[in-house]
Design a protein around this motif. Structure first.
Motif, short mmCIF file in Angstrom:
data_model
loop_
_atom_site.label_atom_id
_atom_site.label_comp_id
_atom_site.label_asym_id
_atom_site.label_seq_id
_atom_site.Cartn_x
_atom_site.Cartn_y
_atom_site.Cartn_z
N ASP A 229 0.63 3.39 -3.36
CA ASP A 229 -0.38 4.43 -3.21
C ASP A 229 0.07 5.58 -2.31
O ASP A 229 0.15 6.72 -2.75
CB ASP A 229 -1.67 3.81 -2.66
CG ASP A 229 -2.76 4.85 -2.47
OD1 ASP A 229 -2.93 5.69 -3.36
OD2 ASP A 229 -3.44 4.81 -1.42
N SER A 230 0.38 5.29 -1.06
CA SER A 230 0.58 6.36 -0.09
C SER A 230 1.78 7.25 -0.41
O SER A 230 1.68 8.48 -0.39
CB SER A 230 0.75 5.75 1.31
OG SER A 230 -0.38 5.00 1.67
N GLN B 87 0.83 -1.20 0.00
CA GLN B 87 0.00 0.00 0.00
C GLN B 87 0.87 1.26 0.00
O GLN B 87 0.58 2.24 -0.70
CB GLN B 87 -0.91 -0.01 1.22
CG GLN B 87 -1.83 1.20 1.33
CD GLN B 87 -2.63 1.20 2.62
OE1 GLN B 87 -2.41 0.36 3.49
NE2 GLN B 87 -3.55 2.13 2.75
N GLY C 252 4.92 12.33 -3.37
CA GLY C 252 5.22 12.67 -4.76
C GLY C 252 6.35 11.87 -5.35
O GLY C 252 6.94 12.26 -6.35
N SER D 188 7.28 8.30 -7.12
CA SER D 188 6.62 7.19 -7.79
C SER D 188 7.13 5.85 -7.26
O SER D 188 8.19 5.76 -6.64
CB SER D 188 6.83 7.28 -9.29
OG SER D 188 8.22 7.20 -9.59
N PRO E 214 3.50 7.71 -3.34
CA PRO E 214 3.29 8.56 -4.53
C PRO E 214 2.30 9.69 -4.28
O PRO E 214 2.51 10.82 -4.76
CB PRO E 214 2.76 7.57 -5.57
CG PRO E 214 3.27 6.25 -5.14
CD PRO E 214 3.25 6.30 -3.65
N ARG E 215 1.24 9.41 -3.52
CA ARG E 215 0.21 10.43 -3.33
C ARG E 215 0.66 11.50 -2.35
O ARG E 215 0.47 12.70 -2.60
CB ARG E 215 -1.08 9.76 -2.84
CG ARG E 215 -2.19 10.71 -2.46
CD ARG E 215 -3.49 9.96 -2.22
NE ARG E 215 -3.28 8.76 -1.44
CZ ARG E 215 -3.18 8.73 -0.11
NH1 ARG E 215 -3.25 9.86 0.57
NH2 ARG E 215 -3.02 7.58 0.53
N ALA E 216 1.26 11.11 -1.22
CA ALA E 216 1.58 12.07 -0.17
C ALA E 216 2.96 12.70 -0.33
O ALA E 216 3.16 13.86 0.05
CB ALA E 216 1.49 11.38 1.20
#
Length: 873
Positions: A691-692, A687, A698, A700, A694-696
């Motif tokens: 997801d976390s 996860q 930045g 990849s 990359p999203r929080a």
């Protein structure tokens, strides 16, 4: 000054009756063929015809050591394993082998062979060897790919079985054997028996604790045949369960040149990576494993000998590579020689010996005892030791049922299988008699002994001699004003101190964290500005690229590339590196053999700066060269005062001091994710990566690296890589468990991997684009037969594999069953790999804090610091 030479078993105390000469090889040793006749370091004299030969015991060896130490026996013959003579012969053999290898490469490439030994291409590549299993990462599960005892492929009574998927330490050990000098078979030779028992449970790390081999270059006094992989690779479709063998070299082999150490590259060829691919159509560089040719008739004969004892026929070629063309006769004379084949365990060798009509084959058989001594010593090397206390060896032999361990150890020393030294950490008693003589009780007191395999003993001797040579050959004839001007303009006070110190010494040690790497970079820039041939070498390509930003691409190389002639200045006419100053970063990653190779390549009068983080993991191979150099205090040391910045830098500073403290991370630079079990750890790791982060943050997924303790286990690299592949690049694993787009690593040496991506597959093999050498996208073709051994999924790595590399974000998994694998140095190294972000998947609860507060690392028994102290004094 204390005599640091290995004790001569024939040296007797005054008045003691001399012992009869020991046999050179023993009655069961097969004749040497070809280059096998080189023998081993200082073999004993031939026995007199008729009558038994009396073997010494450990008490006699201790008496010989005591006699030499006290100067009572100045006429004692030169001890076995004499370092200077061995190095001279080794250099001669290496020069001939390097010329032969270059001629073959030139013929294949359709170009003229390089010139003589002084050409820039003199150094040849390392042997392919899978990544090592460092001692710090190796204790919780069966070896990578090894079938547990209850599985169908487990060892069966009466049958020697090649371990399915033998771990990388054994494969790397294979790569260390010199192909150009096949070894004469000898009874009980244990110097190639590093494979741990099936009963061991400290082999979770895939890279094994191979001796990096990062091993010494071939020694004419003890040359060894290349050992191919004895493992099976049927399960290559199992994602992440690639099998190591001795063919895993991708182009980062240690050069031999005039060095006395380093990995043995004779039998295999590095990957010839060309320039970076300009287009997708660029031809990939071949990843070819070169093995010395073997006589098919010898293989057929060995196959018959093996199958007659219930051993699998596919061990025939490895046995021939180990023992030479007379392998069949050697096995019949001494069936325990099969223990030298990677993957063969003690109980399997015993079963084979019982099935072969070779005379007495009980637990007390002298041949078995000799083989087991070497086996125990090799296992110690896999855990990082370059020497082992005699009492520890005897205890291990007793565990194998050897009835007289004392005699077994003494016989192996007498035969030259191992060298014996006094344990200098235990001082000898001082004379207490009225006349200054030693009391009788003191004279008969036991002398603590250390045992060492010749290759590691000579590596530490060579390294110590090389360091002293650099210190004594240095003459400061440079312009002091130039150096002072450079120091005045240095970017920090620590950089200025390093510049001033290096200006006046041929060998300098520099310690500091990631931010401190700017200081040796400043030194290299200053030296180049002064007109010197100065270079900076990192241990990995990842580190080299970061270093190139500070010193320039032409001045930044890898250690392996420097020695192999793929970068840097090339070679001077005398075979040394054509440079005036060399700064080596990531120095703690150098094993004793690698460090000896490097130091011996530096010319007289040049400056060498060894720089690294003293709190980081030690080398994957045997020894702790950098730590021993620091402990010896034989040369100047500069300690950086430049801290690593940010919350991650603050955290690892605490860890280095033995404290696990909370740090303020307003931008989520450090995040701790508690988990309760390994399954949850895997789930949360996927996860975070997918997801976390990359999203929080930045960053990849392809720039986020997962680091865990070991390869095996429910939260090891295999389990994590399988889960990450399913989420990030699902596919059937059409080629040996791999699909285009898979993130992988190419195993190039002990603890050394090259990150890359699977670009595709073809009939010839697997096409990779490596983030190495010429830069991102460098194409490499790995033949089908080498994929299982050389390629692994790379979303998750172990701490040793990740050492000396950095990524924008890292996710460190600390499973609850970490146990003794979790050490302060491992935590420090893993946590320091992230540049911008660190996520800790924490399943160890208070175990993490206890590990950080505990000893910095698992201790290793080495001799280097004592050898250096003796030399300097």
């Amino acid at each position: 000054m204390t005599d640091r030479r290995p004790a001569d078993p024939h040296a007797q105390d005054p008045g003691q009756a001399p012992a009869p000469d020991a046999p050179a090889e023993g009655p069961d040793a097969p004749p040497a063929s070809g280059s096998e006749g080189a023998g081993r370091s200082g073999g004993g004299a031939a026995p007199a015809p008729g009558g038994p030969v009396r073997r010494p015991d450990l008490a006699g060896l201790a008496a010989a050591v005591r006699s030499i130490e006290r100067g009572e026996n100045p006429a004692a013959p030169a001890p076995r394993g004499d370092a200077s003579e061995a190095r001279r012969r080794r250099r001669e053999a290496m020069a001939a082998e390097a010329a032969e290898m270059q001629a073959r490469e030139a013929e294949e490439a359709g170009r003229p062979a390089p010139g003589g030994p002084g050409s820039a291409d003199r150094a040849t590549p390392d042997p392919p060897s899978p990544e090592p299993r460092p001692a710090e990462e190796g204790a919780a599960e069966p070896e990578e790919g090894e079938a547990p005892p209850d599985e169908s492929r487990a060892a069966r009574p009466g049958r020697v079985q090649a371990a399915e998927g033998e771990d990388d330490q054994a494969g790397e050990r294979d790569g260390a054997r010199a192909a150009s000098g096949t070894r004469a078979a000898r009874p009980g030779d244990g110097t190639g028996t590093a494979q741990p028992d099936s009963t061991r449970t400290d082999d979770t790390t895939d890279a094994g604790r191979t001796r990096p081999d990062d091993a010494r270059t071939a020694q004419p006094t003890n040359t060894r045949a290349a050992q191919p992989d004895s493992t099976r690779t049927e399960d290559t479709a199992d994602a992440g369960r690639t099998r190591p063998d001795d063919t895993t070299d991708a182009g980062h082999a240690r050069a031999r040149g005039s060095q006395g150490g380093g990995e043995r590259p004779e039998q295999q060829q590095r990957a010839r990576g060309g320039p970076p691919a300009a287009t997708a159509a660029a031809a990939p560089a071949p990843f070819a494993a070169r093995k010395a040719p073997v006589d098919p008739r010898a293989v057929d004969a060995a196959r018959v000998a093996l199958t007659s004892g219930g051993a699998p026929a596919d061990l025939a070629e490895p046995v021939v590579r180990l023992l030479g063309e007379g392998a069949a006769e050697a096995l019949r004379a001494d069936p325990w020689l099969v223990l030298g084949v990677p993957g063969v365990r003690v109980e399997q060798a015993d079963a084979f010996a019982r099935a072969v009509p070779a005379g007495a084959t009980g637990p007390g058989d002298e041949r078995r005892a000799r083989a087991l001594v070497g086996h125990v010593m090799e296992r110690a090397a896999l855990e990082g030791h370059t020497a082992l206390r005699a009492e520890a060896v005897k205890a291990a032999l007793a565990g194998y049922g050897v009835p007289d361990p004392d005699a077994a150890v003494a016989a192996s020393v007498e035969d030259g299988h191992v060298l014996v030294f006094r344990d200098e950490s235990v001082p000898l008693p001082e004379p207490r008699g009225d006349d200054g003589d030693v009391d009788e009780d003191e004279d008969t007191a036991p002398v603590p002994l250390l045992l060492g395999l010749d290759r590691y003993a000579l590596a530490e001797e060579s390294l110590a001699d090389g360091c002293l040579r650099l210190l004594r050959s240095f003459e400061d004839d440079s312009d002091a004003g130039t150096w002072e001007k450079a120091a005045a303009s240095a970017p920090s006070a620590s950089a200025a101190q390093l510049i001033r110190t290096a200006a006046g010494s041929g060998l300098v040690l520099h310690t500091g964290g990631e931010a401190a790497r700017a200081e040796p970079a400043a030194l290299v820039r200053a030296a180049r500005a002064a007109g010197l041939r100065a270079y900076a070498a990192a241990y990995t390509d990842n580190g080299r690229r970061r270093l190139a930003e500070a010193v320039g691409a032409d001045a930044a190389v890898t250690v392996a590339g420097l020695l192999a002639g793929r970068g840097g200045p090339g070679r001077a006419p005398d075979g040394s590196l054509a440079l005036d100053l060399l700064a080596v970063l990531d120095a703690p990653q150098l094993s004793a053999e690698e460090a000896a190779t490097l130091v011996e390549a530096v010319p007289d009068g040049a400056r060498l700066v060894l720089s690294g983080d003293e709190f980081a993991l030690w080398s994957a191979g045997p020894g702790r060269a950098f730590a021993d150099l620091l402990a010896s205090k034989a040369c100047p040391r500069v300690t950086s005062r430049t801290p690593d910045p940010g919350p991650i830098g603050e955290l690892i500073s605490y860890i280095g001091a033995g404290e696990l403290a909370a740090v303020d991370a307003p931008a989520k630079e450090v995040v701790v994710v508690p988990v309760h079990d390994p399954a949850e750890a895997v789930l949360r790791t996927v996860q975070l990566v997918a997801d976390s982060v990359p999203r929080a943050i930045g960053v990849s997924a392809d720039r986020t690296q997962v680091i865990t303790l070991a390869h095996g286990g429910p939260a090891g690299t295999r389990a994590l890589n399988a889960a990450l592949k399913e989420r990030l690049n699902p596919g059937p694993g059409r080629f040996g468990g791999f699909d285009p787009g898979d993130r992988v690593v190419l195993v190039t040496g002990p603890g050394h991997v090259l990150p890359g991506t699977v670009a595709g597959a073809e009939q010839a093999g697997l096409r990779l684009e490596l983030e190495s050498g010429g830069g991102p996208g460098e194409p490499v073709l790995v033949p089908r037969e080498d994929v299982a051994a050389a390629v692994r999924h790379g979303w998750a790595l172990t701490g040793h594999q990740a050492a000396a590399m950095r990524w924008p974000a890292v996710v460190v998994v600390v499973p609850g069953d970490a146990g003794p694998l979790l050490t302060r140095s491992w935590v420090y190294t893993a946590f320091a790999r992230g540049e911008r972000h660190l996520s800790v998947v924490q399943g160890a609860d208070q175990g993490l804090a206890r590990a950080v507060a505990g000893p910095p690392a698992r201790l290793r028994t080495t001799r280097l610091s004592w050898v250096l102290r003796d030399l300097v004094s």
